[in-house]
Write a protein that holds these residues in place. Structure first.
Motif, mmCIF file in Angstrom:
data_model
loop_
_atom_site.group_PDB
_atom_site.id
_atom_site.type_symbol
_atom_site.label_atom_id
_atom_site.label_comp_id
_atom_site.label_asym_id
_atom_site.label_seq_id
_atom_site.Cartn_x
_atom_site.Cartn_y
_atom_site.Cartn_z
ATOM 1 N N UNK A 164 40.220 61.477 55.061
ATOM 2 C CA UNK A 164 39.998 61.729 53.647
ATOM 3 C C UNK A 164 39.048 60.657 53.109
ATOM 4 N N UNK A 165 38.532 60.874 51.927
ATOM 5 C CA UNK A 165 37.731 59.842 51.277
ATOM 6 C C UNK A 165 38.656 58.710 50.869
ATOM 7 N N UNK A 166 38.191 57.503 50.990
ATOM 8 C CA UNK A 166 39.013 56.340 50.610
ATOM 9 C C UNK A 166 39.454 56.432 49.152
ATOM 10 N N UNK A 167 38.623 56.987 48.307
ATOM 11 C CA UNK A 167 38.942 57.099 46.881
ATOM 12 C C UNK A 167 40.092 58.076 46.619
ATOM 13 N N UNK A 168 40.484 58.833 47.633
ATOM 14 C CA UNK A 168 41.549 59.828 47.478
ATOM 15 C C UNK A 168 42.899 59.371 48.015
ATOM 16 N N UNK A 169 42.987 58.113 48.428
ATOM 17 C CA UNK A 169 44.242 57.600 48.979
ATOM 18 C C UNK A 169 44.583 56.267 48.315
ATOM 19 N N UNK A 170 45.863 56.131 47.953
ATOM 20 C CA UNK A 170 46.334 54.847 47.449
ATOM 21 C C UNK A 170 46.968 54.103 48.613
ATOM 22 N N UNK A 171 46.582 52.856 48.772
ATOM 23 C CA UNK A 171 47.069 51.999 49.849
ATOM 24 C C UNK A 171 47.947 50.934 49.210
ATOM 25 N N UNK A 172 49.157 50.792 49.731
ATOM 26 C CA UNK A 172 50.114 49.883 49.119
ATOM 27 C C UNK A 172 50.795 48.985 50.137
ATOM 28 N N UNK A 173 51.303 47.880 49.632
ATOM 29 C CA UNK A 173 52.268 47.038 50.329
ATOM 30 C C UNK A 173 53.419 46.942 49.352
ATOM 31 N N UNK A 174 54.561 47.523 49.737
ATOM 32 C CA UNK A 174 55.673 47.650 48.806
ATOM 33 C C UNK A 174 56.920 46.915 49.270
ATOM 34 N N UNK A 175 57.632 46.407 48.300
ATOM 35 C CA UNK A 175 58.962 45.867 48.529
ATOM 36 C C UNK A 175 59.951 46.924 48.051
ATOM 37 N N UNK A 176 61.002 47.124 48.816
ATOM 38 C CA UNK A 176 62.076 48.023 48.425
ATOM 39 C C UNK A 176 63.317 47.177 48.224
ATOM 40 N N UNK A 177 63.940 47.282 47.143
ATOM 41 C CA UNK A 177 63.816 48.160 46.002
ATOM 42 C C UNK A 177 62.566 47.783 45.216
ATOM 43 N N UNK A 178 61.931 48.792 44.627
ATOM 44 C CA UNK A 178 60.644 48.559 43.980
ATOM 45 C C UNK A 178 60.723 47.538 42.845
ATOM 46 N N UNK A 208 57.756 45.096 40.124
ATOM 47 C CA UNK A 208 56.403 45.049 39.578
ATOM 48 C C UNK A 208 55.377 44.424 40.526
ATOM 49 N N UNK A 209 55.823 43.653 41.520
ATOM 50 C CA UNK A 209 54.848 43.069 42.450
ATOM 51 C C UNK A 209 54.144 44.150 43.253
ATOM 52 N N UNK A 210 54.789 45.310 43.415
ATOM 53 C CA UNK A 210 54.120 46.435 44.081
ATOM 54 C C UNK A 210 52.884 46.843 43.293
ATOM 55 N N UNK A 211 53.002 46.872 41.982
ATOM 56 C CA UNK A 211 51.884 47.236 41.119
ATOM 57 C C UNK A 211 50.793 46.175 41.188
ATOM 58 N N UNK A 212 51.192 44.920 41.175
ATOM 59 C CA UNK A 212 50.203 43.837 41.271
ATOM 60 C C UNK A 212 49.404 43.935 42.572
ATOM 61 N N UNK A 213 50.097 44.190 43.682
ATOM 62 C CA UNK A 213 49.387 44.328 44.963
ATOM 63 C C UNK A 213 48.527 45.582 44.968
ATOM 64 N N UNK A 214 49.000 46.652 44.335
ATOM 65 C CA UNK A 214 48.220 47.897 44.282
ATOM 66 C C UNK A 214 46.870 47.659 43.615
ATOM 67 N N UNK A 215 46.856 46.888 42.562
ATOM 68 C CA UNK A 215 45.586 46.567 41.898
ATOM 69 C C UNK A 215 44.648 45.800 42.822
ATOM 70 N N UNK A 216 45.197 44.933 43.651
ATOM 71 C CA UNK A 216 44.352 44.144 44.559
ATOM 72 C C UNK A 216 43.862 44.955 45.757
#
Length: 186
Positions: free
Chosen positions: A132-146, A148-156
């Protein structure tokens, strides 16, 4: 063990896993590396357009509830055995539970920083744009249980100007204020 060694082992494991996963030629919109609140051995999870469509065909009506859930994905913990060396490296660093608060915070940040760096390296190699195009996929590093740091990493890790990022942000992101309010309730 330094951060570069852990990052290199993470890159090796994740690359192997994703190359295997992408052989199915599905179009991924969500690829995540997930660990827990103790930053233990992570696992890969992903959702593709095709996998979500199969859930719909199977009569699942809660697609909005599962489309951003790593745990509900048919690709959760895909080829987890590839993280054996990462697990050994983390184990050699000692139990994070045995650390005082200051040591815990440093170790937690060390581990999540290595995970994030590994995903950045793989992104620079183009692995998230294989089906797929890179612009069509969100790449994350997540902590569970979710949290706000997941959101901070998502922006980076992602271009916040993409449609997929805007959708994820609106539908699944954890905001710091919401997280702190929830913690206060407990």
């Amino acid at each position: 063990m330094n951060k570069e060694k852990l990052t290199a082992e993470l890159v090796k494991a994740i690359r192997t896993i994703l190359l295997d996963l992408m052989k199915n030629k599905e179009h991924y919109y969500y690829i995540t590396l997930i660990s827990d609140g103790l930053a233990n051995t992570p696992y890969i999870s992903a959702w593709s357009i095709e996998a979500l469509e199969r859930e719909k065909e199977n009569g699942k009506e809660e697609l909005d509830m599962i489309k951003w859930s790593g745990e509900d994905s048919p690709y959760c913990m895909w080829k987890q055995e590839n993280f054996k060396e990462v697990e050994a490296l983390l184990y050699a660093r000692g139990s994070i539970l045995d650390m005082d608060d200051s040591e815990f915070e440093k170790e937690y940040e060390f581990r999540y920083s290595a995970m994030e760096q590994a995903m950045k390296i793989l992104d620079s190699e183009g692995i998230f744009a294989l089906n797929q195009n890179r612009e069509d996929v969100i790449v994350l590093v997540e902590v569970m249980s979710p949290d706000y740091t997941n959101t901070e990493r998502a922006y980076r890790l992602n271009n916040p100007d993409t449609k997929i990022f805007a959708r994820w942000l609106a539908e699944a992101a954890e905001e710091k204020e919401d997280y702190e309010e929830e913690q206060d309730k407990e």
